[in-house]
Write a protein that holds these residues in place. Sequence first.
Motif, short mmCIF file in Angstrom:
data_model
loop_
_atom_site.label_atom_id
_atom_site.label_comp_id
_atom_site.label_asym_id
_atom_site.label_seq_id
_atom_site.Cartn_x
_atom_site.Cartn_y
_atom_site.Cartn_z
N LYS A 67 0.80 -1.22 0.00
CA LYS A 67 0.00 0.00 0.00
C LYS A 67 0.84 1.27 0.00
N GLU A 68 1.96 1.26 0.72
CA GLU A 68 2.72 2.51 0.87
C GLU A 68 4.18 2.23 1.18
N MET A 69 5.06 3.07 0.64
CA MET A 69 6.45 3.07 1.04
C MET A 69 6.81 4.47 1.51
N ARG A 70 7.37 4.55 2.68
CA ARG A 70 7.75 5.84 3.27
C ARG A 70 9.26 5.87 3.50
N VAL A 71 9.92 6.92 2.99
CA VAL A 71 11.34 7.14 3.27
C VAL A 71 11.41 8.12 4.44
N ILE A 72 11.83 7.62 5.60
CA ILE A 72 11.87 8.41 6.83
C ILE A 72 13.26 9.01 6.99
N PHE A 73 13.32 10.31 7.21
CA PHE A 73 14.60 11.01 7.34
C PHE A 73 14.79 11.54 8.76
N VAL A 112 4.13 -0.39 4.22
CA VAL A 112 2.79 -0.73 4.71
C VAL A 112 2.15 -1.66 3.69
N PHE A 113 1.67 -2.82 4.13
CA PHE A 113 1.10 -3.78 3.20
C PHE A 113 0.02 -4.61 3.89
N LYS A 114 -0.85 -5.18 3.08
CA LYS A 114 -1.92 -6.02 3.59
C LYS A 114 -1.76 -7.43 3.04
N VAL A 115 -2.00 -8.42 3.89
CA VAL A 115 -1.96 -9.82 3.48
C VAL A 115 -3.38 -10.36 3.55
N GLN A 116 -3.81 -11.06 2.51
CA GLN A 116 -5.16 -11.60 2.48
C GLN A 116 -5.18 -12.99 1.83
N ASP A 140 18.87 -6.32 0.16
CA ASP A 140 17.94 -7.44 0.29
C ASP A 140 17.52 -7.51 1.75
N SER A 141 16.29 -7.08 2.05
CA SER A 141 15.83 -7.01 3.44
C SER A 141 14.66 -7.96 3.66
N MET A 142 14.80 -8.87 4.62
CA MET A 142 13.74 -9.80 4.95
C MET A 142 12.69 -9.10 5.82
N LEU A 143 11.44 -9.08 5.35
CA LEU A 143 10.36 -8.48 6.12
C LEU A 143 9.75 -9.49 7.08
N GLY A 144 9.63 -10.77 6.64
CA GLY A 144 9.13 -11.81 7.52
C GLY A 144 7.98 -12.58 6.90
N SER A 145 7.30 -13.38 7.71
CA SER A 145 6.14 -14.16 7.29
C SER A 145 4.91 -13.60 8.00
N PHE A 146 3.80 -13.54 7.27
CA PHE A 146 2.63 -12.85 7.79
C PHE A 146 1.35 -13.60 7.43
N GLY A 147 0.38 -13.55 8.36
CA GLY A 147 -0.94 -14.11 8.11
C GLY A 147 -1.90 -13.04 7.65
N PRO A 148 -3.01 -13.46 7.03
CA PRO A 148 -4.01 -12.49 6.58
C PRO A 148 -4.73 -11.83 7.75
N GLN A 149 -5.01 -10.53 7.60
CA GLN A 149 -5.75 -9.80 8.61
C GLN A 149 -6.26 -8.50 7.99
N PRO A 150 -7.36 -7.96 8.51
CA PRO A 150 -7.91 -6.72 7.94
C PRO A 150 -6.97 -5.52 8.08
N PRO A 152 -3.59 -3.44 8.02
CA PRO A 152 -2.31 -3.56 7.31
C PRO A 152 -1.14 -3.81 8.26
N HIS A 153 -0.15 -4.52 7.76
CA HIS A 153 1.11 -4.70 8.47
C HIS A 153 2.03 -3.52 8.17
N GLU A 154 2.92 -3.20 9.11
CA GLU A 154 3.96 -2.19 8.91
C GLU A 154 5.30 -2.77 9.31
N VAL A 155 6.31 -2.58 8.46
CA VAL A 155 7.67 -3.01 8.77
C VAL A 155 8.61 -1.85 8.46
#
Length: 206
Positions: A67-73, A112-116, A140-150, A152-155
């Motif tokens: 859904k979104e990518m944010r570059v934080i400074f 920010v992403f959603k898994v469904q 190459d950055s590992m975000l992890g493993s995620f289950g579906p949920q309403p 969104p996940h943030e990493v």
Amino acid sequence: MSDASSSSSGSGEGVPEYKVGKKVALQDLLAADAEDESLRKYKESLLGSAATGGPSVTDDPRRVVIKEMRVIFEDRPGGDIVYSLESVEELKKMKETPFTLKEGCNYKIRVVFKVQHDIVSGLKYVNFVYRKGVRVSKDDSMLGSFGPQPKPHEVTFPRIGWDEAPSGLLARGSYTAKTQFIDDDNQVHLEYEYAFAIKKDWAGSD
């Protein structure tokens, strides 16, 4: 967006090779050990609404929706750079509208992403940076493993500290980059390109 000499994947020397686990269907996982109360609660914490029969968005077949990518400074005068990744037009704008990095600035990335529908295993953020058509870095950055949920996940990565933009006369200039979100099954969930420049200051002086 990091120095050409760095890569989070490393050389791999002395580190055991990562082994992809056997894929298990969501329904099979939910059915296993159903009588174990503590395990059931653990699955609920991992899988969210899917563990209690919550619905997925059936009209959208995607398993991962970025859904979104944010570059934080740490100190950019204009604040963070935020990209919405939910339409073709917005992805095209990223490629055609370069942003400026001040050399040596500290930054980090938040996705920010959603898994469904089903579990996604081993989701990775892979970023290739090019200068004048030549690849100068791969992150190459590992975000992890995620289950579906309403919700969104943030990493955010790096999770501790900051990445530092390259600095010096040789580092300044224009760059292009390609990003992929890919899982253990080698399925690419999203791929896009963007452009940026490393300059002496935020205002854009060379």
